[in-house]
Scaffold this motif. Structure first.
Motif, mmCIF file in Angstrom:
data_model
loop_
_atom_site.group_PDB
_atom_site.id
_atom_site.type_symbol
_atom_site.label_atom_id
_atom_site.label_comp_id
_atom_site.label_asym_id
_atom_site.label_seq_id
_atom_site.Cartn_x
_atom_site.Cartn_y
_atom_site.Cartn_z
ATOM 1 N N LYS A 95 0.350 -3.168 -15.573
ATOM 2 C CA LYS A 95 0.000 -1.841 -15.050
ATOM 3 C C LYS A 95 -1.467 -1.554 -15.380
ATOM 4 C CE LYS A 95 3.130 0.465 -17.308
ATOM 5 N NZ LYS A 95 4.162 1.390 -17.816
ATOM 6 N N PHE A 96 -2.252 -1.337 -14.333
ATOM 7 C CA PHE A 96 -3.675 -1.084 -14.507
ATOM 8 C C PHE A 96 -4.007 0.375 -14.204
ATOM 9 C CE2 PHE A 96 -4.255 -5.722 -13.235
ATOM 10 C CZ PHE A 96 -4.529 -6.146 -14.525
ATOM 11 N N TRP A 97 -4.792 0.979 -15.084
ATOM 12 C CA TRP A 97 -5.434 2.246 -14.764
ATOM 13 C C TRP A 97 -6.935 1.987 -14.683
ATOM 14 C CZ3 TRP A 97 -4.921 6.776 -12.652
ATOM 15 C CH2 TRP A 97 -5.966 7.683 -12.745
ATOM 16 N N TYR A 153 13.260 9.422 -5.509
ATOM 17 C CA TYR A 153 11.854 9.056 -5.302
ATOM 18 C C TYR A 153 11.539 7.614 -5.690
ATOM 19 C CZ TYR A 153 11.013 9.528 -10.347
ATOM 20 O OH TYR A 153 11.040 9.373 -11.714
ATOM 21 N N LEU A 154 12.334 6.996 -6.572
ATOM 22 C CA LEU A 154 12.073 5.618 -6.987
ATOM 23 C C LEU A 154 12.589 4.588 -5.982
ATOM 24 C CD1 LEU A 154 12.844 5.770 -10.814
ATOM 25 C CD2 LEU A 154 10.606 5.549 -9.731
ATOM 26 N N ARG A 155 13.463 5.003 -5.082
ATOM 27 C CA ARG A 155 14.132 4.057 -4.191
ATOM 28 C C ARG A 155 13.149 3.255 -3.334
ATOM 29 N NH1 ARG A 155 15.854 4.288 1.214
ATOM 30 N NH2 ARG A 155 17.731 3.076 1.693
ATOM 31 N N ARG A 156 12.149 3.929 -2.769
ATOM 32 C CA ARG A 156 11.250 3.228 -1.856
ATOM 33 C C ARG A 156 10.403 2.180 -2.572
ATOM 34 N NH1 ARG A 156 5.884 6.226 -0.504
ATOM 35 N NH2 ARG A 156 5.537 7.635 -2.260
ATOM 36 N N PRO A 168 0.848 -1.204 0.000
ATOM 37 C CA PRO A 168 0.000 0.000 0.000
ATOM 38 C C PRO A 168 0.878 1.245 0.000
ATOM 39 C CG PRO A 168 0.075 -0.944 2.200
ATOM 40 C CD PRO A 168 0.915 -1.841 1.326
ATOM 41 N N VAL A 169 0.660 2.121 -0.941
ATOM 42 C CA VAL A 169 1.543 3.279 -1.108
ATOM 43 C C VAL A 169 0.862 4.542 -0.590
ATOM 44 C CG1 VAL A 169 2.763 4.733 -2.768
ATOM 45 C CG2 VAL A 169 2.720 2.244 -3.067
ATOM 46 N N ALA A 170 1.554 5.225 0.281
ATOM 47 C CA ALA A 170 1.087 6.514 0.804
ATOM 48 C C ALA A 170 2.148 7.570 0.497
ATOM 49 C CB ALA A 170 0.838 6.409 2.306
ATOM 50 N N ALA A 171 1.968 8.755 1.040
ATOM 51 C CA ALA A 171 2.965 9.811 0.849
ATOM 52 C C ALA A 171 4.298 9.375 1.448
ATOM 53 C CB ALA A 171 2.493 11.101 1.516
ATOM 54 N N PRO A 172 5.415 9.756 0.843
ATOM 55 C CA PRO A 172 6.720 9.358 1.382
ATOM 56 C C PRO A 172 6.961 9.947 2.763
ATOM 57 C CG PRO A 172 6.988 11.044 -0.308
ATOM 58 C CD PRO A 172 5.547 10.633 -0.340
ATOM 59 N N ILE A 189 2.173 -6.659 -5.525
ATOM 60 C CA ILE A 189 1.025 -5.885 -5.986
ATOM 61 C C ILE A 189 1.076 -4.510 -5.331
ATOM 62 C CG2 ILE A 189 -1.486 -5.792 -6.145
ATOM 63 C CD1 ILE A 189 -1.492 -8.857 -5.831
ATOM 64 N N PHE A 190 1.201 -3.486 -6.144
ATOM 65 C CA PHE A 190 1.299 -2.116 -5.638
ATOM 66 C C PHE A 190 -0.066 -1.436 -5.722
ATOM 67 C CE2 PHE A 190 5.669 -3.102 -6.460
ATOM 68 C CZ PHE A 190 6.393 -2.358 -5.532
ATOM 69 N N ASP A 191 -0.597 -1.053 -4.559
ATOM 70 C CA ASP A 191 -1.833 -0.281 -4.484
ATOM 71 C C ASP A 191 -1.439 1.192 -4.520
ATOM 72 O OD1 ASP A 191 -4.257 0.855 -4.005
ATOM 73 O OD2 ASP A 191 -4.702 -0.262 -2.177
ATOM 74 N N ARG A 192 -1.404 1.741 -5.708
ATOM 75 C CA ARG A 192 -0.753 2.988 -6.096
ATOM 76 C C ARG A 192 0.753 2.730 -6.190
ATOM 77 N NH1 ARG A 192 -4.400 6.803 -6.837
ATOM 78 N NH2 ARG A 192 -6.234 6.973 -5.477
ATOM 79 N N SER A 193 1.448 3.627 -6.875
ATOM 80 C CA SER A 193 2.815 3.260 -7.239
ATOM 81 C C SER A 193 3.691 4.492 -7.451
ATOM 82 C CB SER A 193 2.774 2.442 -8.539
ATOM 83 O OG SER A 193 2.366 3.276 -9.629
#
Length: 372
Positions: free
Chosen positions: A286-288, A223-226, A210-214, A239-243
């Motif tokens: 990649k899904f939109w 920014y790509l490191r995390r 699950p991706v939130a604000a850094p 599976i990335f929930d936002r990316s």
């Protein structure tokens, strides 16, 4: 072999260029000694009980191939010696000289960067306009061609979930990694979609990010490191929930990064995805998830009036909705600039949740079948 080496060198250059563009000072040192000097040092270490453990059979094997290694070393140094990440050859037979040269080079580079930053601040130097990847038009729509009953969708999901379970085991057994990245409008159904994809999958072989604000710590790095830290290896599915696409969506729209930064990100992301797929032997989906503005409003109101779902709706969701047109343009640019042959976007018509879940599962299954 030569093509493979050239490809690796190019990927290194791209990676170092991203770090440089993000403000990193890159210095690379090659400490050179002769074959005879290397042998003398290895024997000296072997005779010392405190350092003997450092000299392994593998180290001696490298020493035996000293002459054979020189062309390869020269190739990589020449191919990856750039203005933004230069190599410095250090004559290391004399240890004191080597240390002095290292310190002198580092000091000069840092002084040059400090002086350059000062001049740029004083003159307000405009950053160079980054080059853009070519646009590949990606069609967006929120409603599917036909309507499907709830029963039809449930029946299709059941059989697809069983097939997904079997394919997941094969993927894991053959050590082929897979990334599934979800992006979409608020309330488009990303969470429910992920739940249906993973319904029967063994949790030992997949994980959801699950991706939130850094965090403050994460903002100190590229920014790509995390995201790269969470990329799968072996036969895992991530599976990335936002990316990482937040860079060209929310960070662009909300001015969390500069315009040159988000414009440069298209090429950086394409390069990162290509590098991962080529180096890991895995795949990427990649899904939109596309919904209409009217359907989003209906779902927002439903959440706000349901005590069991009210936690899903926030003031920020309503605020983002007011900026729909800005996000809409950012989505168009994102899909056009980052849908590549090796990592294409799949638009999921998500006004119909059942259809969206079936299409997502079918897409993942088709991708896995190609990987196998």
């Amino acid at each position: 072999w030569d093509k493979s080496l050239a490809g690796r060198a190019d990927r290194i250059n791209n990676f170092e260029r991203q770090l440089y563009d993000d403000g990193t000072v890159i210095l690379k040192f090659f400490l050179h000694i002769t074959r005879e000097e290397q042998k003398r040092r290895l024997l000296e270490r072997e005779r010392n009980p405190l350092t003997a453990w450092l000299v392994t059979p593998a180290i001696w094997n490298i020493h035996r191939h000293y002459e054979d290694s020189l062309p390869l070393i020269e190739f990589f140094i020449t191919r990856t010696d750039t203005n933004y990440a230069p190599w410095t050859i250090v004559e290391a037979t004399d240890r004191k000289f080597a240390i002095l040269k290292l310190y002198a080079t580092i000091t000069r580079a840092l002084e040059k960067r400090a002086e350059g930053s000062k001049e740029a601040k004083q003159k307000k130097i405009k950053q160079k306009e980054p080059s853009h990847p070519k646009k590949n038009r990606v069609k967006r729509r929120s409603s599917p061609d036909g309507r499907f009953s709830k029963e039809e969708c449930q029946q299709a999901l059941g059989s697809l979930q069983i097939e997904m379970l079997e394919l997941h085991y094969l993927l894991y057994k053959r050590k082929i990694p897979l990334i599934i990245a979800y992006e979409g409008w608020d309330a488009a159904g990303k969470g429910g979609n992920i739940t249906r994809v993973t319904r029967y999958m063994n949790p030992l072989g997949y994980y959801v990010v699950p991706v939130a604000a850094p965090t403050e710590h994460e903002r100190q790095y590229h920014y790509l490191r995390r995201f790269i830290k969470r990329f799968p290896v072996g036969g895992d599915i991530a599976i990335f929930d936002r990316s990482w696409y937040g860079r060209v969506l929310v960070e662009r729209v909300e001015n969390y990064c500069s315009e040159p930064d988000w414009r440069r990100a298209y090429g950086e992301i394409n390069g990162m995805e290509e590098d991962y797929i080529n180096s890991s032997g895995g795949g990427m989906v990649k899904f939109w998830l596309e919904i209409s503005k009217e359907e989003q409003l209906r779902r927002f109101q439903q959440r706000a009036n349901d005590p069991l779902k009210v936690y899903k709706i926030t003031d920020e969701d309503w605020r983002n909705r007011e900026r729909w047109d800005f996000y809409d343009k950012a989505v168009d640019d994102m899909l056009a600039r980052t849908s590549t042959d090796i990592a294409p976007w799949t638009v999921i018509e998500s006004d119909d949740k059942g259809y969206a879940r079936v299409k997502a599962l079918k897409t993942v299954i088709t991708t896995i079948q190609k990987l196998l």
